[in-house]
Scaffold this motif. Structure first.
Motif, mmCIF file in Angstrom:
data_model
loop_
_atom_site.group_PDB
_atom_site.id
_atom_site.type_symbol
_atom_site.label_atom_id
_atom_site.label_comp_id
_atom_site.label_asym_id
_atom_site.label_seq_id
_atom_site.Cartn_x
_atom_site.Cartn_y
_atom_site.Cartn_z
ATOM 1 N N SER A 1 -4.215 2.074 -0.841
ATOM 2 C CA SER A 1 -3.664 2.055 -2.194
ATOM 3 C C SER A 1 -2.150 2.232 -2.161
ATOM 4 C CB SER A 1 -4.320 3.147 -3.039
ATOM 5 O OG SER A 1 -3.855 3.106 -4.350
ATOM 6 N N GLY A 2 -1.688 3.174 -1.371
ATOM 7 C CA GLY A 2 -0.255 3.414 -1.243
ATOM 8 C C GLY A 2 0.491 2.224 -0.684
ATOM 9 N N ARG A 3 -0.185 1.450 0.149
ATOM 10 C CA ARG A 3 0.417 0.252 0.733
ATOM 11 C C ARG A 3 0.209 -0.979 -0.161
ATOM 12 N NH1 ARG A 3 -0.278 0.607 7.042
ATOM 13 N NH2 ARG A 3 -0.683 -1.610 6.829
ATOM 14 N N GLU A 4 -0.526 -0.777 -1.250
ATOM 15 C CA GLU A 4 -0.855 -1.845 -2.201
ATOM 16 C C GLU A 4 -1.583 -3.011 -1.530
ATOM 17 O OE1 GLU A 4 2.569 -2.868 -4.567
ATOM 18 O OE2 GLU A 4 2.730 -0.816 -5.335
ATOM 19 N N GLU A 5 -2.471 -2.659 -0.612
ATOM 20 C CA GLU A 5 -3.320 -3.654 0.047
ATOM 21 C C GLU A 5 -4.637 -3.726 -0.718
ATOM 22 O OE1 GLU A 5 -3.600 -3.882 4.302
ATOM 23 O OE2 GLU A 5 -1.754 -2.703 4.528
ATOM 24 N N TRP A 6 -4.586 -4.361 -1.884
ATOM 25 C CA TRP A 6 -5.696 -4.324 -2.835
ATOM 26 C C TRP A 6 -6.928 -5.073 -2.328
ATOM 27 C CZ3 TRP A 6 -4.398 -0.367 -5.183
ATOM 28 C CH2 TRP A 6 -3.094 -0.141 -5.604
ATOM 29 N N GLU A 7 -6.746 -6.219 -1.739
ATOM 30 C CA GLU A 7 -7.898 -6.973 -1.235
ATOM 31 C C GLU A 7 -8.636 -6.165 -0.172
ATOM 32 O OE1 GLU A 7 -10.779 -9.744 -0.602
ATOM 33 O OE2 GLU A 7 -9.257 -9.905 -2.162
ATOM 34 N N ARG A 8 -7.895 -5.609 0.714
ATOM 35 C CA ARG A 8 -8.491 -4.812 1.787
ATOM 36 C C ARG A 8 -9.190 -3.583 1.224
ATOM 37 N NH1 ARG A 8 -4.827 -3.488 7.097
ATOM 38 N NH2 ARG A 8 -6.534 -2.964 8.496
ATOM 39 N N LEU A 9 -8.570 -2.919 0.256
ATOM 40 C CA LEU A 9 -9.175 -1.756 -0.383
ATOM 41 C C LEU A 9 -10.468 -2.150 -1.094
ATOM 42 C CD1 LEU A 9 -9.073 1.239 -1.141
ATOM 43 C CD2 LEU A 9 -7.607 0.606 -3.080
ATOM 44 N N PHE A 10 -10.442 -3.278 -1.773
ATOM 45 C CA PHE A 10 -11.619 -3.783 -2.472
ATOM 46 C C PHE A 10 -12.773 -3.979 -1.486
ATOM 47 C CE2 PHE A 10 -14.368 -7.034 -4.174
ATOM 48 C CZ PHE A 10 -14.460 -6.740 -5.517
ATOM 49 N N VAL A 11 -12.502 -4.596 -0.365
ATOM 50 C CA VAL A 11 -13.538 -4.866 0.639
ATOM 51 C C VAL A 11 -14.090 -3.566 1.212
ATOM 52 C CG1 VAL A 11 -13.961 -5.878 2.926
ATOM 53 C CG2 VAL A 11 -12.707 -7.174 1.189
ATOM 54 N N LEU B 1 -1.250 9.299 9.696
ATOM 55 C CA LEU B 1 -0.833 8.644 8.448
ATOM 56 C C LEU B 1 0.046 9.538 7.584
ATOM 57 C CD1 LEU B 1 -4.022 6.640 7.488
ATOM 58 C CD2 LEU B 1 -1.887 5.785 8.486
ATOM 59 N N GLU B 2 -0.037 10.851 7.795
ATOM 60 C CA GLU B 2 0.835 11.757 7.041
ATOM 61 C C GLU B 2 2.301 11.534 7.396
ATOM 62 O OE1 GLU B 2 -0.166 15.904 6.875
ATOM 63 O OE2 GLU B 2 -2.295 15.427 6.605
ATOM 64 N N TYR B 3 2.574 11.284 8.659
ATOM 65 C CA TYR B 3 3.974 11.081 9.053
ATOM 66 C C TYR B 3 4.312 9.608 9.313
ATOM 67 C CZ TYR B 3 2.430 10.962 13.965
ATOM 68 O OH TYR B 3 1.809 10.654 15.141
ATOM 69 N N ALA B 4 3.316 8.739 9.404
ATOM 70 C CA ALA B 4 3.575 7.310 9.637
ATOM 71 C C ALA B 4 2.585 6.470 8.831
ATOM 72 C CB ALA B 4 3.471 6.997 11.124
ATOM 73 N N PRO B 5 2.729 6.453 7.492
ATOM 74 C CA PRO B 5 1.762 5.732 6.655
ATOM 75 C C PRO B 5 1.738 4.222 6.905
ATOM 76 C CG PRO B 5 3.604 6.542 5.347
ATOM 77 C CD PRO B 5 3.765 7.105 6.722
ATOM 78 N N GLU B 6 2.751 3.717 7.587
ATOM 79 C CA GLU B 6 2.815 2.283 7.863
ATOM 80 C C GLU B 6 2.123 1.898 9.171
ATOM 81 O OE1 GLU B 6 5.774 4.229 10.257
ATOM 82 O OE2 GLU B 6 5.351 4.454 8.136
ATOM 83 N N ASP B 7 1.515 2.846 9.844
ATOM 84 C CA ASP B 7 0.902 2.587 11.151
ATOM 85 C C ASP B 7 -0.343 1.697 11.010
ATOM 86 O OD1 ASP B 7 -0.834 2.999 13.530
ATOM 87 O OD2 ASP B 7 0.824 4.296 14.150
#
Length: 176
Positions: A62-72, A27-33
Motif C-alpha cells: 500500500s505504501g508503495r502504491e502497488e495496487w494490482e499486487r496488493l489486490f492479488v 522493511l522498517e529501514y528499507a521499504p523499497e527493498d
C-alpha cells in the motif's frame, strides 16, 4: 545481510515466523527493498506463515502504491480464509482498491458482489454494490446477485426482501 538471514530462516531452517519478523525489520529501514517484498509475497502464496507475512506485506505494498499486487495478495489470502466475516472484509477491501486505486469498476463490482453473496445479510456490501451500479450504470447484474444471495439464506425474511428488491430493480431500473 538481513535479507540473507531471512532467506536462511525461511528456506533452510523452515522457521517462517522468524523469517517474517526479519523481513519486517528490513522493511522498517528499507521499504523499497524489492527482494524482501518478493520473499513475503512468496510466503503468502506458498501458505507459509501466510497471515503473518500478509500483515507485513499489505501495508508495504500500500505504501508503495502497488495496487494490482496488493489486490492479488488479498485475493490469495481471501480464498484460503475460513471465516465468513474475514472473507467479506477482504472482498470489500479488494473492491475499494479496485474502485478507488485501480479505477476498475468491473473488478470492484465483482468484489462487492462476492462479499454480498458470501454474507447476504451484510448491508454494507449491498450498499457498495448498489452505489457502484448507480455510478457506472451496472444494474444489469444486480438482480441476479440479489437472487443468488437470497438463495444462500433461503427461508429467512431477508431472502424474501432480497427477492422483492431484485424484482423492483428489474422493473424500475432495467424496464423488464
Amino acid at each position: 545481510v538481513h535479507y540473507r538471514m531471512g532467506r536462511l530462516l525461511e528456506v533452510e531452517l523452515s522457521d517462517s515466523t522468524r523469517a517474517v519478523q526479519t523481513y519486517s525489520d528490513i522493511l522498517e529501514y528499507a521499504p523499497e527493498d524489492n527482494a524482501t517484498i518478493d520473499a513475503l509475497e512468496g510466503m503468502v502464496r506458498k501458505d507459509e506463515a501466510a497471515e503473518d507475512a500478509f500483515r507485513v506485506l499489505s501495508p508495504a505494498l500500500s505504501g508503495r502504491e502497488e495496487w494490482e499486487r496488493l489486490f492479488v495478495v488479498y485475493d490469495v489470502v481471501t480464498e484460503r480464509a475460513d471465516d465468513v466475516a474475514r472473507k467479506v472484509v477482504n472482498f470489500l477491501t479488494m473492491g475499494e482498491i479496485a474502485e478507488s486505486r485501480m479505477k476498475e469498476p468491473l473488478r470492484a463490482f465483482d468484489c462487492y458482489g462476492r462479499a454480498f453473496t458470501t454474507d447476504p445479510q451484510n448491508g454494507e456490501a449491498l450498499e457498495y454494490l448498489e452505489a457502484l451500479a448507480s455510478t457506472h450504470d451496472m444494474w444489469e447484474n444486480v438482480p441476479a446477485l440479489m437472487l443468488e444471495a437470497a438463495g444462500n439464506i433461503e427461508g429467512t425474511p431477508e431472502a424474501l426482501s432480497l427477492r422483492l428488491r431484485a424484482g423492483a430493480a428489474l422493473r424500475d431500473r432495467l424496464g423488464d
